[in-house]
Write a protein that holds these residues in place. Structure first.
Motif, PDB file in Angstrom:
ATOM      1  N   SER A  78      52.011  -2.226  30.791  1.00 43.39           N
ATOM      2  CA  SER A  78      52.230  -0.920  30.588  1.00 43.39           C
ATOM      3  C   SER A  78      51.304  -0.199  31.550  1.00 43.39           C
ATOM      4  O   SER A  78      50.204  -0.550  31.924  1.00 43.39           O
ATOM      5  CB  SER A  78      51.027  -0.756  29.206  1.00 43.39           C
ATOM      6  N   PRO A  80      50.195   3.522  33.595  1.00 45.05           N
ATOM      7  CA  PRO A  80      49.720   4.848  33.022  1.00 45.05           C
ATOM      8  C   PRO A  80      50.903   5.746  33.292  1.00 45.05           C
ATOM      9  O   PRO A  80      51.592   5.513  34.183  1.00 45.05           O
ATOM     10  CB  PRO A  80      48.564   5.018  33.860  1.00 45.05           C
ATOM     11  N   PRO A  81      50.885   6.931  32.581  1.00 41.24           N
ATOM     12  CA  PRO A  81      51.840   7.975  32.766  1.00 41.24           C
ATOM     13  C   PRO A  81      52.012   8.276  34.231  1.00 41.24           C
ATOM     14  O   PRO A  81      50.832   8.374  34.915  1.00 41.24           O
ATOM     15  CB  PRO A  81      51.346   8.859  32.149  1.00 41.24           C
ATOM     16  N   GLY A  82      53.294   8.665  35.082  1.00 40.39           N
ATOM     17  CA  GLY A  82      53.212   8.747  36.290  1.00 40.39           C
ATOM     18  C   GLY A  82      53.258   7.658  37.427  1.00 40.39           C
ATOM     19  O   GLY A  82      53.161   7.800  38.498  1.00 40.39           O
ATOM     20  N   ARG A  83      52.978   6.525  36.834  1.00 41.11           N
ATOM     21  CA  ARG A  83      52.824   5.260  37.767  1.00 41.11           C
ATOM     22  C   ARG A  83      54.138   4.173  37.444  1.00 41.11           C
ATOM     23  O   ARG A  83      54.095   3.119  37.912  1.00 41.11           O
ATOM     24  CB  ARG A  83      51.773   4.470  37.253  1.00 41.11           C
ATOM     25  N   ARG A  84      55.184   4.988  37.336  1.00 41.79           N
ATOM     26  CA  ARG A  84      56.435   4.384  37.440  1.00 41.79           C
ATOM     27  C   ARG A  84      57.129   4.284  38.658  1.00 41.79           C
ATOM     28  O   ARG A  84      56.894   5.521  39.431  1.00 41.79           O
ATOM     29  CB  ARG A  84      57.277   4.859  36.161  1.00 41.79           C
ATOM     30  N   THR A  87      58.070   7.588  40.935  1.00 39.24           N
ATOM     31  CA  THR A  87      57.570   9.118  40.320  1.00 39.24           C
ATOM     32  C   THR A  87      56.344   9.280  41.197  1.00 39.24           C
ATOM     33  O   THR A  87      55.771   8.273  41.967  1.00 39.24           O
ATOM     34  CB  THR A  87      56.885   8.939  38.735  1.00 39.24           C
TER      35      THR A  87
END
Length: 87
Positions: A78, A80-84, A87
């Protein structure tokens, strides 16, 4: 998204290049190895894992024959948001 897996597999052994008796060779134990990595490629004969993968280039790769795999399971990660990627 690239799959990440945990693989436990049996490795071959060798006598380190020295002369040994048959009795000593028969006492050697197979190595039990644990690997975790990105699945770069897989078919009925082998799986290729890499410790680093950017979608084009891989590093720290290993090719494991499917017949040597004892245990396998998917690894969930998993971020954190923005760590894909991208991005």
């Amino acid at each position: 998204m690239t799959k990440i897996v945990y693989v436990e597999w049996q490795d071959a052994s060798h006598s380190c290049g020295q002369w040994v008796t048959q009795g000593i060779l028969e006492q050697e134990k197979l190595g039990s190895v644990e690997s975790i990595g990105f699945v770069i490629s897989e078919n009925k004969e082998r799986i290729i894992l890499a410790s680093s993968w950017d979608g084009t280039y891989a590093s720290g790769e290993i090719t494991i024959p499917i017949k040597m795999i004892v245990k396998r399971r998917a690894v969930e990660v998993s971020l954190p948001p923005g760590r894909r990627k991208g991005t």
